[in-house]
Write a protein that holds these residues in place. Structure first.
Motif, PDB file in Angstrom:
ATOM      1  N   LEU A   1      24.266 -15.133  14.264  1.00 38.60           N
ATOM      2  CA  LEU A   1      23.257 -16.162  14.004  1.00 38.60           C
ATOM      3  C   LEU A   1      21.851 -15.612  14.227  1.00 38.60           C
ATOM      4  O   LEU A   1      20.921 -15.881  13.433  1.00 38.60           O
ATOM      5  CB  LEU A   1      23.526 -17.376  14.901  1.00 38.60           C
ATOM      6  CG  LEU A   1      22.662 -18.580  14.613  1.00 38.60           C
ATOM      7  CD1 LEU A   1      22.926 -19.113  13.204  1.00 38.60           C
ATOM      8  CD2 LEU A   1      22.929 -19.692  15.629  1.00 38.60           C
ATOM      9  N   VAL A   2      21.718 -14.833  15.327  1.00 41.54           N
ATOM     10  CA  VAL A   2      20.406 -14.223  15.621  1.00 41.54           C
ATOM     11  C   VAL A   2      20.014 -13.318  14.455  1.00 41.54           C
ATOM     12  O   VAL A   2      18.869 -13.364  13.961  1.00 41.54           O
ATOM     13  CB  VAL A   2      20.466 -13.446  16.958  1.00 41.54           C
ATOM     14  CG1 VAL A   2      19.232 -12.559  17.122  1.00 41.54           C
ATOM     15  CG2 VAL A   2      20.580 -14.416  18.117  1.00 41.54           C
ATOM     16  N   ASP A   3      20.958 -12.523  13.970  1.00 39.11           N
ATOM     17  CA  ASP A   3      20.733 -11.631  12.826  1.00 39.11           C
ATOM     18  C   ASP A   3      20.256 -12.420  11.611  1.00 39.11           C
ATOM     19  O   ASP A   3      19.253 -12.081  10.975  1.00 39.11           O
ATOM     20  CB  ASP A   3      22.042 -10.932  12.437  1.00 39.11           C
ATOM     21  CG  ASP A   3      22.183  -9.595  13.137  1.00 39.11           C
ATOM     22  OD1 ASP A   3      21.309  -9.280  13.975  1.00 39.11           O
ATOM     23  OD2 ASP A   3      23.176  -8.896  12.838  1.00 39.11           O
ATOM     24  N   LEU A   4      21.045 -13.485  11.312  1.00 40.26           N
ATOM     25  CA  LEU A   4      20.762 -14.303  10.130  1.00 40.26           C
ATOM     26  C   LEU A   4      19.357 -14.895  10.223  1.00 40.26           C
ATOM     27  O   LEU A   4      18.571 -14.842   9.266  1.00 40.26           O
ATOM     28  CB  LEU A   4      21.779 -15.438   9.993  1.00 40.26           C
ATOM     29  CG  LEU A   4      23.183 -15.060   9.525  1.00 40.26           C
ATOM     30  CD1 LEU A   4      24.105 -16.259   9.606  1.00 40.26           C
ATOM     31  CD2 LEU A   4      23.124 -14.540   8.077  1.00 40.26           C
ATOM     32  N   ARG A   5      19.076 -15.472  11.380  1.00 39.40           N
ATOM     33  CA  ARG A   5      17.769 -16.131  11.556  1.00 39.40           C
ATOM     34  C   ARG A   5      16.623 -15.112  11.477  1.00 39.40           C
ATOM     35  O   ARG A   5      15.582 -15.370  10.868  1.00 39.40           O
ATOM     36  CB  ARG A   5      17.743 -16.892  12.883  1.00 39.40           C
ATOM     37  CG  ARG A   5      18.499 -18.201  12.777  1.00 39.40           C
ATOM     38  CD  ARG A   5      18.291 -19.093  13.994  1.00 39.40           C
ATOM     39  NE  ARG A   5      18.869 -20.415  13.691  1.00 39.40           N
ATOM     40  CZ  ARG A   5      18.194 -21.419  13.133  1.00 39.40           C
ATOM     41  NH1 ARG A   5      16.936 -21.245  12.790  1.00 39.40           N
ATOM     42  NH2 ARG A   5      18.766 -22.571  12.897  1.00 39.40           N
ATOM     43  N   ALA A   6      16.869 -13.958  12.129  1.00 38.89           N
ATOM     44  CA  ALA A   6      15.827 -12.928  12.121  1.00 38.89           C
ATOM     45  C   ALA A   6      15.590 -12.411  10.705  1.00 38.89           C
ATOM     46  O   ALA A   6      14.452 -12.195  10.278  1.00 38.89           O
ATOM     47  CB  ALA A   6      16.236 -11.781  13.031  1.00 38.89           C
ATOM     48  N   LEU A   7      16.691 -12.264   9.954  1.00 39.56           N
ATOM     49  CA  LEU A   7      16.620 -11.705   8.619  1.00 39.56           C
ATOM     50  C   LEU A   7      16.077 -12.699   7.598  1.00 39.56           C
ATOM     51  O   LEU A   7      15.238 -12.358   6.757  1.00 39.56           O
ATOM     52  CB  LEU A   7      18.032 -11.254   8.214  1.00 39.56           C
ATOM     53  CG  LEU A   7      18.160 -10.343   7.012  1.00 39.56           C
ATOM     54  CD1 LEU A   7      17.482  -9.004   7.271  1.00 39.56           C
ATOM     55  CD2 LEU A   7      19.649 -10.102   6.727  1.00 39.56           C
TER      56      LEU A   7
ATOM     57  N   LEU B   1      29.012 -16.007   7.372  1.00 40.32           N
ATOM     58  CA  LEU B   1      27.741 -16.117   6.647  1.00 40.32           C
ATOM     59  C   LEU B   1      27.041 -14.755   6.609  1.00 40.32           C
ATOM     60  O   LEU B   1      26.483 -14.350   5.584  1.00 40.32           O
ATOM     61  CB  LEU B   1      26.847 -17.167   7.307  1.00 40.32           C
ATOM     62  CG  LEU B   1      27.329 -18.616   7.134  1.00 40.32           C
ATOM     63  CD1 LEU B   1      26.447 -19.577   7.918  1.00 40.32           C
ATOM     64  CD2 LEU B   1      27.330 -19.009   5.649  1.00 40.32           C
ATOM     65  N   ARG B   2      27.126 -14.034   7.749  1.00 41.60           N
ATOM     66  CA  ARG B   2      26.499 -12.701   7.773  1.00 41.60           C
ATOM     67  C   ARG B   2      27.189 -11.766   6.779  1.00 41.60           C
ATOM     68  O   ARG B   2      26.545 -10.977   6.091  1.00 41.60           O
ATOM     69  CB  ARG B   2      26.533 -12.116   9.187  1.00 41.60           C
ATOM     70  CG  ARG B   2      25.758 -10.809   9.241  1.00 41.60           C
ATOM     71  CD  ARG B   2      25.547 -10.317  10.633  1.00 41.60           C
ATOM     72  NE  ARG B   2      26.804 -10.026  11.286  1.00 41.60           N
ATOM     73  CZ  ARG B   2      26.881  -9.548  12.540  1.00 41.60           C
ATOM     74  NH1 ARG B   2      25.771  -9.334  13.238  1.00 41.60           N
ATOM     75  NH2 ARG B   2      28.038  -9.295  13.086  1.00 41.60           N
TER      76      ARG B   2
ATOM     77  N   VAL C   1      22.754 -23.262   1.898  1.00 37.93           N
ATOM     78  CA  VAL C   1      21.381 -22.973   2.305  1.00 37.93           C
ATOM     79  C   VAL C   1      21.231 -21.496   2.636  1.00 37.93           C
ATOM     80  O   VAL C   1      20.297 -20.819   2.174  1.00 37.93           O
ATOM     81  CB  VAL C   1      20.986 -23.844   3.525  1.00 37.93           C
ATOM     82  CG1 VAL C   1      19.567 -23.522   3.979  1.00 37.93           C
ATOM     83  CG2 VAL C   1      21.114 -25.310   3.192  1.00 37.93           C
ATOM     84  N   TRP C   2      22.194 -20.984   3.464  1.00 38.56           N
ATOM     85  CA  TRP C   2      22.104 -19.581   3.887  1.00 38.56           C
ATOM     86  C   TRP C   2      22.230 -18.641   2.676  1.00 38.56           C
ATOM     87  O   TRP C   2      21.505 -17.638   2.581  1.00 38.56           O
ATOM     88  CB  TRP C   2      23.182 -19.251   4.928  1.00 38.56           C
ATOM     89  CG  TRP C   2      22.857 -19.859   6.280  1.00 38.56           C
ATOM     90  CD1 TRP C   2      23.396 -20.934   6.843  1.00 38.56           C
ATOM     91  CD2 TRP C   2      21.868 -19.376   7.190  1.00 38.56           C
ATOM     92  NE1 TRP C   2      22.844 -21.203   8.078  1.00 38.56           N
ATOM     93  CE2 TRP C   2      21.881 -20.239   8.314  1.00 38.56           C
ATOM     94  CE3 TRP C   2      20.935 -18.328   7.181  1.00 38.56           C
ATOM     95  CZ2 TRP C   2      21.037 -20.082   9.407  1.00 38.56           C
ATOM     96  CZ3 TRP C   2      20.096 -18.153   8.292  1.00 38.56           C
ATOM     97  CH2 TRP C   2      20.148 -19.036   9.381  1.00 38.56           C
ATOM     98  N   LEU C   3      23.084 -18.982   1.748  1.00 37.62           N
ATOM     99  CA  LEU C   3      23.217 -18.145   0.545  1.00 37.62           C
ATOM    100  C   LEU C   3      21.920 -18.198  -0.271  1.00 37.62           C
ATOM    101  O   LEU C   3      21.447 -17.176  -0.802  1.00 37.62           O
ATOM    102  CB  LEU C   3      24.404 -18.613  -0.310  1.00 37.62           C
ATOM    103  CG  LEU C   3      25.782 -18.149   0.177  1.00 37.62           C
ATOM    104  CD1 LEU C   3      26.892 -18.856  -0.588  1.00 37.62           C
ATOM    105  CD2 LEU C   3      25.923 -16.639   0.022  1.00 37.62           C
ATOM    106  N   GLY C   4      21.311 -19.404  -0.305  1.00 38.94           N
ATOM    107  CA  GLY C   4      20.031 -19.553  -1.021  1.00 38.94           C
ATOM    108  C   GLY C   4      18.973 -18.652  -0.414  1.00 38.94           C
ATOM    109  O   GLY C   4      18.232 -17.950  -1.119  1.00 38.94           O
ATOM    110  N   TYR C   5      18.902 -18.680   0.936  1.00 38.97           N
ATOM    111  CA  TYR C   5      17.923 -17.825   1.617  1.00 38.97           C
ATOM    112  C   TYR C   5      18.193 -16.342   1.343  1.00 38.97           C
ATOM    113  O   TYR C   5      17.259 -15.547   1.143  1.00 38.97           O
ATOM    114  CB  TYR C   5      17.955 -18.069   3.131  1.00 38.97           C
ATOM    115  CG  TYR C   5      17.064 -19.214   3.569  1.00 38.97           C
ATOM    116  CD1 TYR C   5      15.675 -19.169   3.335  1.00 38.97           C
ATOM    117  CD2 TYR C   5      17.588 -20.329   4.215  1.00 38.97           C
ATOM    118  CE1 TYR C   5      14.859 -20.226   3.750  1.00 38.97           C
ATOM    119  CE2 TYR C   5      16.787 -21.374   4.633  1.00 38.97           C
ATOM    120  CZ  TYR C   5      15.417 -21.311   4.397  1.00 38.97           C
ATOM    121  OH  TYR C   5      14.599 -22.344   4.791  1.00 38.97           O
ATOM    122  N   ALA C   6      19.482 -15.982   1.314  1.00 37.62           N
ATOM    123  CA  ALA C   6      19.839 -14.571   1.093  1.00 37.62           C
ATOM    124  C   ALA C   6      19.394 -14.129  -0.308  1.00 37.62           C
ATOM    125  O   ALA C   6      18.825 -13.037  -0.473  1.00 37.62           O
ATOM    126  CB  ALA C   6      21.344 -14.381   1.262  1.00 37.62           C
TER     127      ALA C   6
END
Ligand code: SAM
Length: 389
Positions: A194-200, A220-221, A245-250
């Motif tokens: 989660l930290v990775d995802l948020r940071a990225l 998700l990562r 949402v996470w895929l959209g951000y990616a």
């Protein structure tokens, strides 16, 4: 003269004496009759003057005396006969007694012989019993030995059982601590992801909680890694929500493509759209309401909803929910593969569940162009790579 036959018959057999000997009563009657006749005769003789009356009286007295004597003699004979008969009976009884005594003696001898034989048997039995008793004593002693040994074994067994219980409880403790370690490792992995995802990706608005109904950070990562590595033009997602949402951000972060999320539940399709809008990802993520329709007995997203799609480089299979039916996610490959790129990636979530593992096995059996890698995610994930080149 009247008793003459009686006198000459003596000695006669006892039975005859008995027959010839009249009873006392008969003797008295006979004597009375004889006396009476004699007196009557004398009276007649004296009346006719044949004899003088003193002579008649004398004769009468004589006759009476003789009669009395005869009665006495007959009584004596009678008693004598009775005595003889008694004597004979006594002798007979004596003989019978002697015979009885002989029989008794024979019986006694027999009984003694039997008693001797019995004693011998008793002696044999007693001897045998004695031997048996000795043997029994031996067995009892050996049994006692076994019992002592058994008690020892039982004690040792109890001790071992106690040790085993202690080991079991220690193992249970270890198990629990292992479970806790695993759990904290999982927790750590999720936090790290989660930290990775948020940071990225640095989301711009609040996000729904992950895990539970939503995908876990580790999966998700994994998806974001794939987006970063392959920059797919099209990403198709089965089941909308936080992952959309996470895929959209990616896609936004690593460029190029778009996301189409298929959602069977109209309400959640709306919720997901709102979420996408809140994060300003409308231009990248499209949520399509795709009601479940029957395909080969499986309820799955209506194919008409995605018939326009082609060349998907990444497919995330996270729906429909398992409650919709057995092997609920199986149709994803048969129905979406024609819309995929030749080198597409397919990520199947929740493979800790038997149903999803079965789905994976079927895909591999039925689509030889697919290869698989298992990913140690919290809920289990498998990555399939299409290779038709
Ligand atoms: C396994 S969930 C995963 C959804 C999505 N892939 C994710 O990770 O967020 C599958 C289904 O959950 C439902 N869903 C979507 N949003 C939800 C929410 N906020 N609460 C409960 N269920 C939701 C949708 O019907 C969706 O198809």
């Amino acid at each position: 003269m009247l008793f003459f036959p009686i006198y000459i018959s003596y000695p006669l057999p006892v039975e005859r004496i008995r027959l010839l000997t009249p009873s006392t009563r008969q003797l008295l009657i006979i004597s009375a009759l004889t006396g009476g006749l004699t007196v009557a005769g004398l009276v007649v003789l004296s009346a006719v003057g044949a004899i003088e009356w003193p002579v008649a009286v004398q004769l009468a007295l004589s006759a009476a005396t003789l009669a009395a004597l005869a009665v006495t003699v007959m009584s004596v004979r009678r008693v004598d006969g009775k005595a003889l008969r008694t004597d004979k009976r006594v002798k007979r009884q004596e003989a019978a007694l002697t015979a009885q005594r002989d029989r008794l003696a024979a019986l006694t001898t027999q009984v003694e012989r039997l008693a001797r034989a019995g004693q011998k048997n008793v002696d044999t039995v007693v001897t045998a019993l004695g031997e048996d008793r000795v043997e029994l004593a031996g067995h009892t002693a050996s049994l006692n030995g076994h019992t002592v040994a058994l008690n020892g074994h039982t004690r040792r067994l109890d001790e071992q059982s106690a040790a085993l219980t202690a080991i079991r409880s220690a193992l249970a403790g270890l198990d629990e601590s292992l479970r806790r370690q695993r759990s904290s490792r999982t927790e750590y992995n999720q936090i790290e992801a989660l930290v990775d995802l948020r940071a990225l990706l640095q989301p711009r608005a609040p996000l729904p909680r992950l895990r539970g109904w939503a995908a876990s950070p580790d999966v998700l990562r994994l998806l974001v890694e794939r987006v970063a590595a392959d920059r797919p033009k099209l990403i198709v997602e089965c089941g909308s929500g936080a992952s959309s949402v996470w895929l959209g951000y990616a896609v936004e972060r690593f460029g190029g493509g778009r996301v189409v999320a298929l959602e069977h539940d109209e309400r959640f399709a709306g919720t997901s759209r709102d979420l996408i809008a809140a994060h300003g990802l409308d231009s990248i993520v499209e949520v399509r309401h795709a009601p479940l329709t029957e395909w080969q007995t499986f309820p799955w997203y209506d194919p008409a909803v995605f018939e326009d799609l082609s060349d998907a480089g990444l497919v995330f299979v996270d729906g429909p929910p398992e409650q919709t039916g057995p092997l609920a996610r199986y149709p994803a490959v048969p129905l979406l593969l024609p819309h995929c790129a030749p080198d597409a990636w397919i990520v199947l979530d929740d493979t800790v569940r038997p149903d999803e593992r079965e789905v994976a096995e079927r895909w591999l059996r039925e689509y030889p162009e697919l290869s698989r890698t298992t990913y140690a995610a919290e809920k289990g994930a498998m990555i399939f790579r299409r290779s038709t080149l």
